[in-house]
Design an enzyme around this catalytic site. Sequence first.
Site, short mmCIF file in Angstrom:
data_model
loop_
_atom_site.label_atom_id
_atom_site.label_comp_id
_atom_site.label_asym_id
_atom_site.label_seq_id
_atom_site.Cartn_x
_atom_site.Cartn_y
_atom_site.Cartn_z
N ASP A 191 16.48 59.30 -121.56
CA ASP A 191 16.37 59.63 -122.98
C ASP A 191 16.67 61.11 -123.24
O ASP A 191 17.09 61.49 -124.32
CB ASP A 191 14.95 59.29 -123.46
CG ASP A 191 14.68 59.76 -124.88
OD1 ASP A 191 15.37 59.25 -125.79
OD2 ASP A 191 13.82 60.63 -125.09
N LEU A 244 12.21 61.41 -131.85
CA LEU A 244 13.24 61.82 -132.82
C LEU A 244 14.49 62.38 -132.17
O LEU A 244 15.39 62.86 -132.85
CB LEU A 244 12.66 62.86 -133.79
CG LEU A 244 11.54 62.35 -134.70
CD1 LEU A 244 10.92 63.50 -135.48
CD2 LEU A 244 12.08 61.30 -135.67
N ARG A 245 14.52 62.33 -130.83
CA ARG A 245 15.68 62.90 -130.14
C ARG A 245 16.98 62.21 -130.53
O ARG A 245 18.02 62.84 -130.67
CB ARG A 245 15.46 62.85 -128.63
CG ARG A 245 16.30 63.85 -127.87
CD ARG A 245 15.95 63.88 -126.39
NE ARG A 245 14.88 64.82 -126.12
CZ ARG A 245 13.77 64.53 -125.45
NH1 ARG A 245 13.59 63.30 -124.99
NH2 ARG A 245 12.86 65.43 -125.23
N GLY A 246 16.92 60.90 -130.71
CA GLY A 246 18.11 60.13 -131.11
C GLY A 246 18.67 60.59 -132.45
O GLY A 246 19.88 60.75 -132.61
#
Length: 350
Positions: free
Chosen positions: A205, A286-288
């Site tokens: 991720d 919220l990385r995506g």
Amino acid sequence: MNNIQNLTRPVFPFTAIIGQEEMKLALILNVIDPKIGGVMIMGDRGTGKSTTIRAIADLLPEIEVVVDDLFNSHISNYDLMSDVTKDRINQGLKVATKFIKVPMIDLPLGATEDRLCGTIDIEKALNEGIKTFEPGLLAKANRGILYVDEVNLLDDHLVDILLDSSASGWNTVEREGISIRHPSRFVLVGSGNPEEGELRPQLLDRFGMHAEIKTVKDPSLRVKIVEQRSEFDRDPQACIDKFNNQQIQLKKNIIAAQNRLVNIAIDYSLRVKISEICSALNVDGLRGDIVTNRAAKAFAAYNGTDEVRLEDVKKVITLCLRHRLRKDPLDTIDSGTKVNKVVAEVLGDS
């Protein structure tokens, strides 16, 4: 100049690489904006992963570094500058610079933590009061590309250190109460073969993008790839000369995109759509969302526009999200079908 060319190992031209568009795009976007967070390239053996990564490093313009600095320090950007150089500049001392090729550092599979992070000479520090630091690969990779082949076989602890440095842009080495911190901002590129196992979802991720490459099936295209490689092996310089104009043009496009990036706008409604897709796919954290926004801006800059369009988001979103859907380490990574389905529902078909 010709003598120097003869001494250096020739690198296969990036623009000569046939196919593997997903991998090439991911690499270009990461060199336009290193804050995307690197790219994980998974694919079959013998599909040109290493060749492509070395080719993008060779394509990039030279960078200006401070002479006799262990960390390729920038002359004016404090985030890319070592403490020693910072002190010299603050004292008003003259600092000499030179231009070097963008560092391309390979991390060997059997590397230790000391080899990666660097070491402090404790004896010298205690006896003479001098901090002596032997730089590791993270120091040498500052402002360059750090390439880890077979990253899925690397010790999880080392992968953690790599990802932490890549995200923060700094590396801290602590031994016996003595601490040294230095800039370590690089494009992290990992590659591997899915047959040998996947990275844990938590580590995967943290890679900005995930490119999937497969062996070319079309016989005529396979012949073309083999001929291209044979041509290069027979006469590397002739092959490099043949693609020189395309290389120069791509280099110009990348530099222009880097300069344009800061002014690229992305409409609020489009940002909401991106988050809607992430939410529908049940992407943790919220990385995506952040990476998709960054990648879409980098792609818009590469295309020479001032604002992100719907098509830009569609082009990059699968690369940014497909590896974030795995919840169970035993699951396989989605090839992009789930992402494409939700994108079509939220953004509409092209």
